[in-house]
Design a protein around this motif. Structure first.
Motif, PDB file in Angstrom:
ATOM      1  N   UNK A 213       0.858  -1.173   0.000  1.00 47.18           N
ATOM      2  CA  UNK A 213       0.000   0.000   0.000  1.00 47.18           C
ATOM      3  C   UNK A 213       0.898   1.228   0.000  1.00 47.18           C
ATOM      4  N   UNK A 214       0.782   2.069  -1.036  1.00 46.30           N
ATOM      5  CA  UNK A 214       1.633   3.255  -1.076  1.00 46.30           C
ATOM      6  C   UNK A 214       1.255   4.250   0.022  1.00 46.30           C
ATOM      7  N   UNK A 215       2.275   4.882   0.581  1.00 50.77           N
ATOM      8  CA  UNK A 215       2.076   5.893   1.620  1.00 50.77           C
ATOM      9  C   UNK A 215       2.640   7.208   1.108  1.00 50.77           C
ATOM     10  N   UNK A 216       1.810   8.248   1.133  1.00 57.34           N
ATOM     11  CA  UNK A 216       2.218   9.580   0.705  1.00 57.34           C
ATOM     12  C   UNK A 216       2.253  10.471   1.939  1.00 57.34           C
ATOM     13  N   UNK A 217       3.334  11.208   2.098  1.00 60.04           N
ATOM     14  CA  UNK A 217       3.443  12.144   3.211  1.00 60.04           C
ATOM     15  C   UNK A 217       3.471  13.548   2.633  1.00 60.04           C
ATOM     16  N   UNK A 218       2.616  14.414   3.192  1.00 64.62           N
ATOM     17  CA  UNK A 218       2.550  15.803   2.748  1.00 64.62           C
ATOM     18  C   UNK A 218       2.580  16.708   3.962  1.00 64.62           C
ATOM     19  N   UNK A 219       3.039  17.921   3.732  1.00 63.00           N
ATOM     20  CA  UNK A 219       2.919  18.975   4.729  1.00 63.00           C
ATOM     21  C   UNK A 219       2.129  20.082   4.069  1.00 63.00           C
ATOM     22  N   UNK A 220       0.929  20.338   4.592  1.00 64.24           N
ATOM     23  CA  UNK A 220       0.066  21.359   4.008  1.00 64.24           C
ATOM     24  C   UNK A 220      -0.133  22.481   5.010  1.00 64.24           C
ATOM     25  N   UNK A 221      -0.465  23.662   4.495  1.00 63.69           N
ATOM     26  CA  UNK A 221      -0.732  24.812   5.352  1.00 63.69           C
ATOM     27  C   UNK A 221      -2.217  24.811   5.685  1.00 63.69           C
ATOM     28  N   UNK A 222      -2.536  24.708   6.962  1.00 66.55           N
ATOM     29  CA  UNK A 222      -3.929  24.674   7.405  1.00 66.55           C
ATOM     30  C   UNK A 222      -4.050  25.517   8.669  1.00 66.55           C
ATOM     31  N   UNK A 223      -4.846  26.567   8.621  1.00 67.52           N
ATOM     32  CA  UNK A 223      -5.012  27.426   9.790  1.00 67.52           C
ATOM     33  C   UNK A 223      -3.717  28.112  10.175  1.00 67.52           C
ATOM     34  N   UNK A 224      -2.833  28.322   9.212  1.00 71.10           N
ATOM     35  CA  UNK A 224      -1.564  28.986   9.489  1.00 71.10           C
ATOM     36  C   UNK A 224      -0.487  28.062  10.014  1.00 71.10           C
ATOM     37  N   UNK A 225      -0.786  26.791  10.114  1.00 73.24           N
ATOM     38  CA  UNK A 225       0.199  25.841  10.632  1.00 73.24           C
ATOM     39  C   UNK A 225       0.530  24.822   9.562  1.00 73.24           C
ATOM     40  N   UNK A 226       1.789  24.451   9.492  1.00 76.12           N
ATOM     41  CA  UNK A 226       2.175  23.377   8.604  1.00 76.12           C
ATOM     42  C   UNK A 226       1.726  22.077   9.264  1.00 76.12           C
TER      43      UNK A 226
END
Length: 159
Positions: free
Chosen positions: A9-22
């Motif tokens: 099962x592939x695993x993708x890791x992301x860091x997104x900006x949400x509410x001013x927080x990464x």
């Protein structure tokens, strides 16, 4: 038994900006974008695990309210409204889960799992029966003592 299927099962890791927080997002499965992927592989269910966060733009950043608002902001901005949800909260995340369900009852939550909830019968425990009333009244003693000690002091010491 040699013909056993071992599917990774592939695993993708992301860091997104949400509410001013990464915010770290781990996605397990053959998809990367919930909004734009309309293929058959698009998941029908999202399992949302609720840990702590470090939201910056939310007013009450380090308080419980800010943490709850951060989770709700993530769901509003990064998860389609028709996606069914399973919420999993551990410890204080259990409290976040309960508050999210209370504040936004229209969330399409099909299950919520509360793992070792901090809030469950805490005041009913032997220590809680003693500590809860004492701490509730003790805070007023601290307020009055702090006020009386700091009132005559100059502003530089108060700050």
């Amino acid at each position: 038994m040699d013909s056993e299927l071992k599917e990774e099962i592939p695993v993708h890791e992301e860091f997104i900006l949400c509410g001013g927080a990464e915010t770290q997002v781990l996605k397990c499965g053959p998809w990367t974008d919930l909004f734009h992927d309309q293929s058959v592989k698009r998941p029908k269910l999202l399992i949302f695990i609720i840990p702590d966060s470090n939201a910056q733009e939310i007013k009450d950043i380090y308080g419980l309210n800010g943490q709850i608002e951060h989770k709700l902001a993530f769901l509003r901005t990064h998860v389609p409204k028709d996606m069914k949800l399973v919420l999993i909260g551990h410890s204080i995340g259990s409290y976040f889960t309960l508050q999210m369900l209370k504040r936004v009852p229209e969330l399409p939550v099909i299950r919520a799992f509360l793992l070792f909830p901090t809030i469950e019968r805490m005041s009913e425990s032997p220590n809680g029966r003693i500590a809860t009333p004492l701490l509730c009244w003790f805070r007023y003693v601290l307020y009055v003592t702090g006020y009386l000690l700091l009132k005559p002091c100059p502003e530089t010491i108060k700050s």
